[in-house]
Scaffold this motif. Structure first.
Motif, mmCIF file in Angstrom:
data_model
loop_
_atom_site.group_PDB
_atom_site.id
_atom_site.type_symbol
_atom_site.label_atom_id
_atom_site.label_comp_id
_atom_site.label_asym_id
_atom_site.label_seq_id
_atom_site.Cartn_x
_atom_site.Cartn_y
_atom_site.Cartn_z
ATOM 1 N N GLU A 201 -3.029 -1.339 5.319
ATOM 2 C CA GLU A 201 -4.712 -0.786 5.412
ATOM 3 C C GLU A 201 -5.050 -0.562 4.488
ATOM 4 O O GLU A 201 -4.673 -0.236 3.590
ATOM 5 C CB GLU A 201 -4.534 -0.533 6.831
ATOM 6 N N HIS A 202 -6.255 -1.467 4.350
ATOM 7 C CA HIS A 202 -7.438 -2.102 3.029
ATOM 8 C C HIS A 202 -8.484 -1.341 2.985
ATOM 9 O O HIS A 202 -8.649 -2.580 3.903
ATOM 10 C CB HIS A 202 -7.268 -2.866 2.017
ATOM 11 N N ASP A 203 -9.318 -0.740 3.760
ATOM 12 C CA ASP A 203 -10.842 -0.021 3.571
ATOM 13 C C ASP A 203 -10.716 -0.718 5.187
ATOM 14 O O ASP A 203 -11.707 -1.203 5.843
ATOM 15 C CB ASP A 203 -11.203 -1.456 2.422
ATOM 16 N N GLY A 204 -9.938 -0.787 6.036
ATOM 17 C CA GLY A 204 -10.119 -0.006 7.455
ATOM 18 C C GLY A 204 -9.781 -1.838 7.935
ATOM 19 O O GLY A 204 -9.591 -2.155 8.878
ATOM 20 N N ILE A 205 -8.671 -2.392 7.073
ATOM 21 C CA ILE A 205 -8.704 -3.601 7.805
ATOM 22 C C ILE A 205 -7.143 -3.582 7.385
ATOM 23 O O ILE A 205 -6.786 -3.468 6.080
ATOM 24 C CB ILE A 205 -9.366 -5.337 6.604
ATOM 25 N N ILE A 206 -6.583 -4.616 8.059
ATOM 26 C CA ILE A 206 -4.684 -5.163 8.092
ATOM 27 C C ILE A 206 -4.269 -6.436 7.926
ATOM 28 O O ILE A 206 -4.764 -7.348 7.846
ATOM 29 C CB ILE A 206 -4.210 -4.638 9.493
ATOM 30 N N PHE A 207 -3.764 -6.153 6.206
ATOM 31 C CA PHE A 207 -3.026 -7.135 5.262
ATOM 32 C C PHE A 207 -2.098 -7.208 5.228
ATOM 33 O O PHE A 207 -0.995 -7.849 4.758
ATOM 34 C CB PHE A 207 -3.970 -6.687 3.916
ATOM 35 N N GLY A 208 -1.226 -6.014 5.542
ATOM 36 C CA GLY A 208 0.683 -6.586 5.487
ATOM 37 C C GLY A 208 0.748 -5.887 6.864
ATOM 38 O O GLY A 208 0.825 -5.195 7.194
ATOM 39 N N CYS A 209 2.374 -6.479 7.577
ATOM 40 C CA CYS A 209 2.536 -5.352 8.182
ATOM 41 C C CYS A 209 4.679 -6.063 8.232
ATOM 42 O O CYS A 209 4.815 -7.078 8.003
ATOM 43 C CB CYS A 209 2.235 -5.961 9.625
ATOM 44 N N ALA A 210 5.140 -5.577 9.203
ATOM 45 C CA ALA A 210 6.346 -5.569 9.656
ATOM 46 C C ALA A 210 6.956 -4.565 10.293
ATOM 47 O O ALA A 210 6.713 -3.330 10.473
ATOM 48 C CB ALA A 210 7.347 -5.780 8.034
ATOM 49 N N ALA A 211 8.398 -5.392 11.137
ATOM 50 C CA ALA A 211 8.557 -4.250 12.410
ATOM 51 C C ALA A 211 10.308 -4.067 12.395
ATOM 52 O O ALA A 211 10.827 -5.165 11.598
ATOM 53 C CB ALA A 211 8.585 -5.056 13.547
ATOM 54 N N LEU A 212 10.615 -3.093 12.876
ATOM 55 C CA LEU A 212 11.724 -2.762 12.405
ATOM 56 C C LEU A 212 12.550 -2.240 13.697
ATOM 57 O O LEU A 212 12.137 -1.440 14.885
ATOM 58 C CB LEU A 212 12.002 -1.511 12.012
#
Length: 446
Positions: free
Chosen positions: A344-355
């Motif tokens: 998260e950058h400044d309240g915005i999601i810029f990357g993700c992944a699930a495990l």
């Protein structure tokens, strides 16, 4: 134009939208150097500032006048004198400063009054308010140097400024303050801007300067700009540098950014006025263009919460449409949100992944690894991968595997090896889509 423009403008405008939501109603204190005005950058800058104003930002503008005062003094045959990075304001310099301030205030108000068709100022209604918002005190005598009519900010009438910006006015401050007895003091633009930002507890303090920002290696003119400095790192830099004597010294603007952050201003920025649109680039892009000082790193890598579901969906949807990722329903992400890691950058999601662990096989699947196109190439994917590996190790698992159709080489470069789909745990093998023919890659953790 008709072919290319929609494909560039529309994604860009959508990418800007989260910042519009985030900054609406926020308070910015923006300080401009006299050098920027002398360089002929005022009109373009005013247009950019009026765009922010139209988007609902509350703005206080502080102007400097260093070269303008120097010019006035030269015309009077008087020598400009400085000490400790500050002007010594004798009676002649005070007259020159008053003349320069009056002229600049006139130019700035005129610039905000533009409304020519087919320009960013068309239909703009920016009401500029200025006044005696600052109470000052003398600098006095420092190391034997009498600064005469040079002053420091004693108090900011933040209540009056707040009332003005809350009704939609833009407040313009000149670097002048007055004592309770009516004596005028020449202040520094940097002191006025910093004190005002602190008094208002502004969301941003922005310096439009003659320097590009703080370089990662200040001794190397070709070193890249450090776009984000944690407050602790900024303090360490200041402690290692000599006291600044002129605005182009690395510590000059940084010292004010640190002071602002230490006293409650969330973010302070040093931007180059030489770059066209630098204010817009800093506000509306992921990495910006100058240096930002912040009390904590704005970019955080953490496990997801239910509040992140919307951001995850927005991030992965374009990759689902083009077939890079398998489609996931909202209910599925809501159910499994604790399995996700996000950047998260400044309240915005810029990357993700699930495990998704398979304890019986002592392995886990990493799925939906996604990085926004706005942030690709900056190492965020690798950071997420490392975090996923740590989570898997903490579970006592021996490996992590992925299924991919298009990014096999990226994973191989990071230690994954291709295996046959029959390698998959039985529970995962039953869900394998043989029509999609995804490649299976495994990375051993021990």
């Amino acid at each position: 134009m008709s072919v290319v423009f929609p494909h560039t403008f529309v994604p860009w405008f959508r990418a800007v939208a989260p910042y519009l939501h985030a900054y609406r109603g926020k308070t910015f204190v923006v300080a401009v150097t006299g050098e920027m005005i002398a360089a002929g950058k005022l009109n373009a800058f005013v247009q950019d500032l009026s765009i922010l104003h139209a988007m609902g930002l509350k703005i206080v503008l502080v102007h400097g006048f260093r070269p303008q005062v120097n010019e006035q003094l030269a015309a009077k045959g008087h020598v400009s004198r400085f000490s400790h990075g500050r002007r010594i304001t004798d009676p002649v310099a005070l007259d020159a400063a008053q003349e320069a301030a009056g002229q600049l205030r006139f130019e700035i108000e005129a610039a905000f009054s533009q409304g020519l068709p087919n320009t960013p100022m068309a239909n703009a209604t920016v009401r500029v308010v200025s006044g005696n918002f600052l109470t000052a005190r003398p600098v006095g005598i420092v190391d034997g140097v009498d600064f005469q009519s040079s002053g420091l900010v004693r108090r900011v009438d933040h209540g009056a400024i707040r009332r003005a910006i809350d009704i939609g006015a833009l407040v313009l401050l000149s670097p002048f303050g007055f004592s309770p007895t009516g004596e005028a003091f020449n202040l520094s633009m940097e002191d006025v801007a910093t004190s005002t930002a602190i008094a208002l507890q502004a969301d941003k303090l922005v310096f439009m300067t003659e320097v590009p920002g703080i370089r990662e290696n200040p001794d190397d003119a070709d070193s890249p700009i450090d776009t984000e400095l944690a407050l602790a790192d900024a303090r360490r830099l200041l402690a290692s540098w000599p006291a600044p004597a002129k605005p182009t010294d690395p510590a000059f603007y940084l010292q004010y950014c640190v002071k602002a952050c230490e006293h409650g201003v969330e973010r302070s920025h040093i931007l180059p006025f030489a770059a066209d649109g630098s204010l817009l680039l800093e506000v509306f892009t992921h990495d910006g263009i100058g240096t930002m000082v912040v009390d904590e790193k704005l970019e955080s890598l953490r496990e997801a919460t239910p509040d992140d579901v919307g951001g995850i969906l927005q991030l992965i949807e374009p990759f689902e449409r083009d077939g890079t990722l398998v489609r996931r329903e909202r209910t599925e992400i809501e159910r499994d949100v604790s399995a996700y890691t996000v950047i998260e950058h400044d309240g915005i999601i810029f990357g993700c992944a699930a495990l998704y662990p398979y304890p019986e096989a002592r392995t886990a699947e990493m799925a939906a690894l996604t990085v926004s196109p706005l942030a690709q190439g900056q190492g965020d994917g690798e950071r997420i991968l490392k975090h996923i590996e740590h989570r898997a190790k903490a579970m006592g698992l021996e490996s992590v595997f992925v299924l991919t159709t298009r990014t096999m080489h990226w994973f191989i470069k990071r230690g994954f090896a291709q295996v046959d789909p029959d390698w998959l745990p039985e529970a995962r093998k039953r869900k394998y889509n043989w029509d999609r023919r995804s490649q299976v890659l495994v990375k051993r953790l021990f």
